[in-house]
Each structure stands twice: as C-alpha cells, then as structure tokens.
Design a protein around this motif. Structure first.
Motif, PDB file in Angstrom:
ATOM      1  N   GLN A 406       0.855  -1.183   0.000  1.00  0.00           N
ATOM      2  CA  GLN A 406       0.000   0.000   0.000  1.00  0.00           C
ATOM      3  C   GLN A 406       0.893   1.237   0.000  1.00  0.00           C
ATOM      4  N   ARG A 407       0.619   2.167  -0.887  1.00  0.00           N
ATOM      5  CA  ARG A 407       1.505   3.305  -1.093  1.00  0.00           C
ATOM      6  C   ARG A 407       0.743   4.627  -1.074  1.00  0.00           C
ATOM      7  N   ASP A 408       1.502   5.681  -0.843  1.00  0.00           N
ATOM      8  CA  ASP A 408       1.062   7.057  -1.054  1.00  0.00           C
ATOM      9  C   ASP A 408      -0.184   7.390  -0.216  1.00  0.00           C
ATOM     10  N   GLY A 409      -1.012   8.252  -0.725  1.00  0.00           N
ATOM     11  CA  GLY A 409      -2.185   8.674   0.019  1.00  0.00           C
ATOM     12  C   GLY A 409      -1.910   9.881   0.884  1.00  0.00           C
ATOM     13  N   HIS A 410      -2.964  10.543   1.282  1.00  0.00           N
ATOM     14  CA  HIS A 410      -2.867  11.732   2.116  1.00  0.00           C
ATOM     15  C   HIS A 410      -2.164  11.397   3.435  1.00  0.00           C
ATOM     16  N   MET A 411      -1.227  12.235   3.834  1.00  0.00           N
ATOM     17  CA  MET A 411      -0.520  12.132   5.112  1.00  0.00           C
ATOM     18  C   MET A 411       0.303  10.836   5.223  1.00  0.00           C
ATOM     19  N   GLN A 412       0.893  10.400   4.148  1.00  0.00           N
ATOM     20  CA  GLN A 412       1.806   9.260   4.211  1.00  0.00           C
ATOM     21  C   GLN A 412       3.090   9.720   4.894  1.00  0.00           C
ATOM     22  N   THR A 413       3.345   9.184   6.081  1.00  0.00           N
ATOM     23  CA  THR A 413       4.539   9.592   6.831  1.00  0.00           C
ATOM     24  C   THR A 413       5.674   8.601   6.687  1.00  0.00           C
ATOM     25  N   GLY A 414       5.386   7.411   6.188  1.00  0.00           N
ATOM     26  CA  GLY A 414       6.438   6.444   5.935  1.00  0.00           C
ATOM     27  C   GLY A 414       7.143   6.739   4.616  1.00  0.00           C
ATOM     28  N   ILE A 415       8.287   6.104   4.410  1.00  0.00           N
ATOM     29  CA  ILE A 415       9.018   6.266   3.152  1.00  0.00           C
ATOM     30  C   ILE A 415       9.242   4.871   2.567  1.00  0.00           C
ATOM     31  N   PRO A 416       8.247   4.332   1.874  1.00  0.00           N
ATOM     32  CA  PRO A 416       8.415   3.001   1.273  1.00  0.00           C
ATOM     33  C   PRO A 416       9.533   3.034   0.233  1.00  0.00           C
ATOM     34  N   ARG A 417      10.399   2.060   0.262  1.00  0.00           N
ATOM     35  CA  ARG A 417      11.538   2.019  -0.650  1.00  0.00           C
ATOM     36  C   ARG A 417      11.398   0.858  -1.631  1.00  0.00           C
ATOM     37  N   GLY A 418      12.067   0.992  -2.756  1.00  0.00           N
ATOM     38  CA  GLY A 418      12.103  -0.082  -3.725  1.00  0.00           C
ATOM     39  C   GLY A 418      11.261   0.197  -4.955  1.00  0.00           C
ATOM     40  N   ARG A 419      11.455  -0.655  -5.930  1.00  0.00           N
ATOM     41  CA  ARG A 419      10.808  -0.508  -7.234  1.00  0.00           C
ATOM     42  C   ARG A 419       9.438  -1.170  -7.287  1.00  0.00           C
ATOM     43  N   VAL A 420       9.249  -2.169  -6.438  1.00  0.00           N
ATOM     44  CA  VAL A 420       8.054  -3.006  -6.526  1.00  0.00           C
ATOM     45  C   VAL A 420       7.006  -2.592  -5.496  1.00  0.00           C
ATOM     46  N   ALA A 421       5.793  -2.373  -5.980  1.00  0.00           N
ATOM     47  CA  ALA A 421       4.666  -2.090  -5.100  1.00  0.00           C
ATOM     48  C   ALA A 421       3.490  -2.971  -5.494  1.00  0.00           C
TER      49      ALA A 421
END
Length: 703
Positions: A406-421
């Motif tokens: 799960q990625r992005d969205g309003h108020m995303q405070t995490g920093i997901p890394r990598g190419r694959v989602a």
C-alpha cells in the motif's frame, strides 16, 4: 404549545405509529412500518426505494452480511462521515498505557501468541469513554461506557473493542445510524447533551422490542459507575479461536476489575457532574500517578458449535448474553494500566480502534451487528483521521514489523523504498510476500440458506433475557431500575411513548411495570405489545448483580476528612493511617486550603477547599471538628451539605464530638446506621467498605 395540545398530538402520532394497517412484524420479531398515507417511501440517496430497513443482506438468516448490500453501505458510510473530526460516538474518553500478561495458555484453542505464551507482557493502550455525549460533556452521565483495548501483539495489532455492558440495543448494524440519531441531542434544538432522557431516544426504543434487554442494563447502576477502574469490559460479540488444525471454538471476552464493581447513586452522579466534570478522568490519572495501577482479569467463555445449538437463545444475537452459570468464565490473563499518555491529543484522541483488527488464531462470527462494525469502524477512522495512513500514527502503529504494497495517500509519513509495489513480482528480492504458514486464515465453513433480507427466527425472543437481568438483581437494584425508568420517561413529553414503554415492561416483569406506571401517574396499565415468542423464565444469575457481589474492601476508594482550626491532631492521624492501611486514598477538606492549625499547633494544608470539594467526591467521610469550628460550620451551607449528602448517598460517616454538632445541624439522626464514632477507627473502616443500603428507604422515595 399547551400541554393539552401536545398530548392531543401525541395521540395522533400514537395512532400513526401503532395502529397503521401497513405495519407488520417480521420473522425475527422486528417491527416494519410500510409507507402509506402521508408517509413517503424510504429511499437511498439515489432515489432507490428501500424494501427493508430493519435487516441487512445476509447469505442466509444466520449467515454473514454480504458486501453487495449497497443500502447498508450507503447508510453506514453517510452516518460515519456525519461529523468531522470528533468521534460520532465515544467522543468523551480517557485512556492509559499498560500491558497484558497471559497466565493460562489457550494453545488448545488458538495459535495467537498473545493467548498462548504465558508470562509474556504485551503492550496495550486502553480507552474508556461515554457514548452519547460530545468531547466537552461530563464524565458521569447515565450512559454506557466504552471499553476498547489495543493489544500490540507479536502477530500485529488486535483491537478488542467493547463496552462495560455485554449486550447491545440492536441486532443488525443497519439500525446503528438510527439508534445513534435517536440518542444524540435532538437536531432541531441541539439538546439534551449526553443524556437519554428525551423523546427521540425513547420513541425509537419503544418501537424496537429487541432493545428491551439493553434497556434493563442502561437503567441499572451499571451506567453510573463510581470509577472507570471499577467497571467490567465485554467484547459483546461471539468471536472464534482457531487452533493449528484449523478447528474453531467460539469465545466471548470479559474484563473483570481487580477492585470489583461499584456504582454511584443517581443523585450523587448528578452532583459529581457539577462538582467535577472530569471526575472519572481525574480518578484514573491520580490512581496511576500514585502507583495504584488499575488492573483487570481477562476471562473467556468457551463453547462449541454443538453447545451453541443447544442454547435457548442465539449467541449470534448481540442483544443476548450467555449466563456465567451456563458457561463459566475462565481467567486466562491480566491487564495492568501503569502509564498515562504523554499527550492527550496525540494518543487518546488519535487512537483508532477497529474490530476488524484481528491476529492469526482469531476469527469473526456471523453476528450481524459485528459484521457491520467491521466495515463501519474502518470507514469512520478514514473520515475522522483524514487518511488511510492513520496506521502510521505512533499510537496506532504495530510494534512488530509490518510491510505491504500500500503506497502514497494523504498524510503518508512512511518512506516506502524499492521498485516493486505489487505482487507477485520478480524484480525485488526483499518485497513482501504471502505468509503461507502463519498468516491470517478465516475458518472454512459451509454457509447454507436462502439469501435475502431476513432476520433469523432465533433472534425473535426480545423479553426473556430482559426478565432474566431484572429478576437477577437485588431488591435495591430493582428499585433503582424502576426509579431510573420513571425519571427518564418523565422527561418524555409524548404520552404514547411513555405508555408504549410501560407496555413492554409488562412482558419483562408485571410488578416492575406497575411500579413505573404508578411513578408516571398512569391511571391504568397500558396493554403489552404483541410478542412473537413466549417469554421464558430463566434461572436467576447472581453474576449480573453489582451490590450482591461487591468486594469487601476500601482498596482503590477515597476517604474525605473535614477539619477546621483546632481539630484533634491525634484523631486525624488515626483515621488517615487506618484508611491508607486499608488501601484508600485520603484527602483533607477544610474551609481554607492554605492552612489549618490543629489542636497540637501543627498547620496542615488541605487537599480541597470545602465549597469546591463536596462529599460526593468520596466513598466515606470523617468529620473532625473543634467546638468553635463546629459552631462556625453549622452555619455554612457547604458544610451542612457535606454531611447531609454523605448521609443521603448511604456513605459511612465518622464523627467526633464537634462532628456530632454538624451532624445535628444537617438533620442526620444521632443513631443512624453507618454513622460511627471517629475514634473507633476499626468500626469506621468496616462501615466505609460498603454503602448502608438499608438507610436508603429513609432518605428518598423510590419507584
């Protein structure tokens, strides 16, 4: 509008509500009112006519709620988004951090580590709340108390979201918006706040027979608790425990307070609200600050599908409980709350509880109210906290590793890394994949029956357990229920609503109905409504009482000592020492907080000034006064009320010779039960551990 006009209008409305030929009762005993005459058809926001507004769509009468039910989803979605950002219900709350420790493994029944690893301390965050009032309301109304526990387990977060009452008003989640709209302040006037004593609530209840069991609970002393540390908690619904073999066992969860149950008296609760609107919140804070950590046992009721089939009621019906005498409780752990939040908003206000948050080894039942809550709570949090990323807030984040796509969205405070989602994938060696061996698995089960909007016939008995609860109470508690009903219904302007409620009471207990009818001034008993099932007599359950199972203890309670200049220093020290030794906290009350000079010349500071620290804030009081001090206070209304209220609220009162003078000024009989010599500290402590219930008939008229 004159009273006569109101009552005339009530008669017309009663006819519309109760004698319309288009009304009918469903298979489950619920009332259906069909559009006719001046009543337009009920529709969705898209204009689609609704054929059944009482039942959600299920796979079969006792089956799961179906996601395709667009009427349910639209209704609850709109309801969930009505208010921003305050919680629609449970807005007024207090919470604390702590831990849960398992003491008995349930490995036979579940793979959940939190319920199998004995001795492990799992962090928790527990929030208590009132239901009906807004965030700025008071702590002590007659109301259900929310009891929600977030357990940060090794397998992820588990939210056990319940109340201090084991049953609920309604059987199907599609009725939840209607219930809350009815109980909340009336929309045309904005009041009453945090109260059920008004027309819209009782109008809805009078037309909802399934609510009668819950009515008995909310009119009981359970809804005016002495302290949040002295309430029980219930998961309400049946859940499933799932073991390694995939076999499931039904379970109901119970939290039992170490300090035992204790309630206030209605007059006392009203006065506490004026003296300290934050009474419960302050009580919890001060207990934790003093190291008197609130503690609860976690107990479970375990039963199989085969056992459930033999019950005389349906355990999937949230308006029913399983008596402890039928399925005994097993204590399996304890919860201790030992730390107050660092920031009220960041934690207590932003915490997000969702019944859908389960861990492997647990599963849901087909309870139709629970099924609706699984959608509603998450939807509400999305609206209230403004983002699908509310799980990133520290108070909501799991304490175990977690990863997904799960990625992005309003108020995303995490920093997901990598190419694959996404998954499946082959481009990233550390992307998250399915946990085939220990992931969450739903219990495989065969669902059979005809799909449709129909309530199971096994849900149709609305009065038997209401009768069970009422007849299980002590005579004192029965009197309190009757008086509460008279008080509440006396606030209702529409006569037909009062009469309808008394009619329901006739199914529960005829003498109760007569007591309430007499208290309302009804000349004759209204007829009882038709019941779709005969009312049964179940064996009384003493476990449902408060008074009958109160613990003989002062632990966690509070003693107030009223002093003036010249008060006996030795008597003060003796009462204080004995009270603390018995587990109570002690607060000194005086006309002035700055300093009071005792008989030995020592000056002591007071914890509270007399006018602002009435006796309603204590469980027992001692009156230690000099002769001159007694003369002065006998002319002081706050001092007279200090004694008078303590007497009226059935509390132990310790008095010395000066205290006797104030006792006389307050009109308290010299030989009254529970009024003891302060120098007999043993007797005072013994009397302080309970209320003097036999005194009640002499201080108030009960229905």
């Amino acid at each position: 509008m004159t009273k006569a006009t109101k009552q005339g209008d009530s008669g017309k409305r009663a006819a519309d509500a109760g004698t319309d030929d288009a009304n009918h009762v469903g298979e489950g005993g619920e009332l259906h009112q069909t559009a006719s005459g001046e009543h337009p058809p009920l529709t969705t926001n898209q204009g689609v006519a609704v054929s059944d507004d009482q039942n959600s769509l299920r796979a079969h009468p006792r089956g799961p709620t179906l996601l395709e039910d667009f009427i349910l989803r639209e209704k609850i979605t709109h309801f969930d988004h009505e208010r921003i950002p305050e919680r629609i219900v449970h807005a007024r709350g207090a919470a604390a951090h702590g831990y849960f420790e398992l003491t008995q493994s349930l490995s036979k029944y579940t793979t959940a580590k939190v319920l199998t690893e004995v001795g492990v301390k799992t962090p928790v965050f527990t929030r208590f709340s009132t239901v009906a009032g807004g965030a700025g309301s008071v702590d002590t109304p007659r109301d259900v108390r929310g009891f929600a526990v977030k357990l940060y387990t090794k397998d992820g977060n588990w939210d056990l979201v319940g109340n201090n009452i084991p049953v609920f008003f309604i059987q199907d989640a599609i009725k939840f918006p209607d219930l809350v709209h009815a109980v909340k302040m009336e929309p045309d006037r904005g009041f009453p706040q945090s109260a059920t004593a008004h027309d819209t609530f009782w109008d809805f209840i009078s037309l909802t027979p399934e609510a009668m069991h819950m009515v008995m609970w909310i009119m009981s002393d359970r809804t005016i608790p002495r302290s949040l540390r002295m309430v029980e908690g219930f998961g309400v619904h049946s859940f499933r425990l799932v073991n390694a073999a995939g076999d499931s066992t039904f379970v109901k969860f119970h939290w039992r307070p170490k300090l035992g149950l204790q309630s206030t008296i209605w007059d006392e609760a009203v006065k506490i609200a004026g003296a300290d609107p934050d009474f419960h919140r302050r009580d919890m804070f001060e207990a934790i600050a003093a190291g008197q950590y609130p503690e609860w046992d976690l107990a479970v009721q375990l039963f199989t599908e085969e056992q459930a089939e033999r019950f005389e009621f349906d355990h999937l019906d949230a308006t029913k409980l399983i008596p402890e005498e039928m399925v005994p409780l097993q204590v399996v752990g304890r919860m201790v709350l030992d730390r107050w939040p660092d920031n009220f908003f960041a934690e207590t206000e932003q915490v997000a509880f969702c019944p859908s948050h389960l861990v492997p080894g647990l599963d849901f039942s087909n309870d139709p109210l629970l099924q609706g809550r699984l959608f509603s709570y998450l939807d509400t949090q999305l609206s209230r906290l403004g983002s699908p990323n509310f799980h990133n807030l520290p108070i909501n984040a799991p304490k175990c590793p977690f990863a997904n796509h799960q990625r992005d969205g309003h108020m995303q405070t995490g920093i997901p890394r990598g190419r694959v989602a996404y998954e499946p994938s082959s481009l990233q060696s550390d992307s998250p994949r399915e946990a085939a061996t220990h992931g969450f698995r739903s219990v495989p089960r065969i669902e059979q029956g005809e799909r449709g909007r129909v309530r199971a016939a096994s849900f149709a008995d609305h009065y038997t357990q209401a009768r069970l609860f009422y007849r299980s109470q002590t005579p004192y508690e029965q009197a309190h229920i009757a008086s509460a009903l008279v008080f509440e219904l006396s606030k209702v302007d529409h006569v037909h609503v009062r009469e309808a409620m008394v009619g329901h009471l006739r199914h529960i207990d005829e003498p109760l109905a007569k007591r309430v009818a007499d208290g309302l001034g009804l000349e004759e008993l209204p007829p009882a409504p038709a019941s779709s099932r005969p009312v049964q007599d179940m064996a009384p359950s003493p476990a449902l009482q408060i008074i009958g199972k109160m613990k003989d203890t002062l632990e966690g309670r509070s003693v107030g000592i009223l002093i003036t200049d010249g008060s006996d220093a030795k008597a003060l020290a003796a009462v204080k020492e004995a009270s603390v030794a018995a587990g109570a906290s002690v607060k000194i009350v005086a006309p002035k907080v700055g300093g009071t000079k005792l008989s030995d010349g020592e000056t002591v500071s007071a914890d509270g000034q007399l006018a602002g620290t009435p006796s309603v804030l204590f469980d027992a009081v001692a009156i230690l006064l000099s002769e001159d001090g007694a003369k002065r206070l006998s002319k002081e209304a706050a001092a007279v009320d200090f004694v008078r209220d303590a007497f009226g609220h059935l509390k132990a009162i310790g008095v010395d010779s000066g205290g006797r003078a104030l006792q006389k000024a307050a009109g308290v009989p010299t030989d009254a039960a529970g009024v003891v010599a302060a120098d007999d500290v043993t007797r005072f402590i013994s009397a302080a551990k309970t209320r003097v219930w036999d005194r009640e008939a002499s201080v108030r008229t009960l229905a």
